[in-house]
Design a protein around this motif. Sequence first.
Motif, PDB file in Angstrom:
ATOM      1  N   ILE A 155       0.843  -1.211   0.000  1.00 27.21           N
ATOM      2  CA  ILE A 155       0.000   0.000   0.000  1.00 27.21           C
ATOM      3  C   ILE A 155       0.872   1.251   0.000  1.00 27.21           C
ATOM      4  N   ALA A 156       1.905   1.267   0.827  1.00 26.84           N
ATOM      5  CA  ALA A 156       2.803   2.425   0.881  1.00 26.84           C
ATOM      6  C   ALA A 156       3.420   2.688  -0.487  1.00 26.84           C
ATOM      7  N   GLN A 157       3.808   1.629  -1.173  1.00 26.68           N
ATOM      8  CA  GLN A 157       4.423   1.767  -2.488  1.00 26.68           C
ATOM      9  C   GLN A 157       3.392   2.187  -3.537  1.00 26.68           C
ATOM     10  N   ALA A 158       2.228   1.565  -3.517  1.00 21.29           N
ATOM     11  CA  ALA A 158       1.212   1.803  -4.549  1.00 21.29           C
ATOM     12  C   ALA A 158       0.522   3.156  -4.419  1.00 21.29           C
TER      13      ALA A 158
ATOM     14  N   GLY B 140      -0.533   9.479  -4.296  1.00 22.59           N
ATOM     15  CA  GLY B 140      -1.830   9.901  -3.777  1.00 22.59           C
ATOM     16  C   GLY B 140      -2.973   8.984  -4.186  1.00 22.59           C
ATOM     17  N   ASN B 141      -2.662   7.875  -4.821  1.00 28.63           N
ATOM     18  CA  ASN B 141      -3.695   6.909  -5.202  1.00 28.63           C
ATOM     19  C   ASN B 141      -4.187   6.147  -3.984  1.00 28.63           C
TER      20      ASN B 141
ATOM     21  N   GLY C 184     -12.363   5.251  -3.736  1.00 26.15           N
ATOM     22  CA  GLY C 184     -11.872   4.880  -2.423  1.00 26.15           C
ATOM     23  C   GLY C 184     -10.831   3.787  -2.461  1.00 26.15           C
ATOM     24  N   GLY C 185     -10.441   3.382  -1.277  1.00 26.92           N
ATOM     25  CA  GLY C 185      -9.442   2.338  -1.119  1.00 26.92           C
ATOM     26  C   GLY C 185      -8.586   2.623   0.097  1.00 26.92           C
ATOM     27  N   PHE C 186      -7.509   1.910   0.199  1.00 22.26           N
ATOM     28  CA  PHE C 186      -6.600   2.048   1.327  1.00 22.26           C
ATOM     29  C   PHE C 186      -5.386   2.883   0.935  1.00 22.26           C
ATOM     30  N   PHE C 187      -4.853   3.613   1.922  1.00 28.42           N
ATOM     31  CA  PHE C 187      -3.685   4.461   1.678  1.00 28.42           C
ATOM     32  C   PHE C 187      -3.044   4.825   3.011  1.00 28.42           C
TER      33      PHE C 187
END
Length: 144
Positions: free
Chosen positions: A16-19, A23-24, A63-66
């Motif tokens: 998640i940190a990489q993806a 700001g996605n 939405g999603g995780f970030f």
Amino acid sequence: MLSKTCEYGIRASIFIAQATKEGNRVSIPEIAAGIDAPEQFIAKILHNLTRQGLLQSMKGPTGGFFFNEKSLKQSLADIVIAIDGDKLFTGCGLGLDYCSEKKPCPIHHQFKKIREECFDMLHSAKLGAIRDELEHKVAFLKQR
């Protein structure tokens, strides 16, 4: 030493940190595919991390995780403690309840050093720094 849940939680957090560097936000199916893990298992882990404030999520079509900038300063030790508790860093190497400095188990003193080294290593490993290592191809999360 880490539970499978914790391993997946760490891998998912790094992914998640990489993806999300630009700001996605990433969805559970994307994360599960990115780390070769079952979607339902990942969903439970990520919702737990979100409830504990270690991970951010947003609902809706975009939405999603970030991770926000503050969250990227978290260490892998924070994630381990959130998922598995602190037993890795405080528990007995033989799993005995009574093991202590005053009543040590047969491997207490040797295992204490390992616990401290493990904590230091995981505490110094910050999500933002790991993301940068992946970006510069110094480390790899998935074989390509």
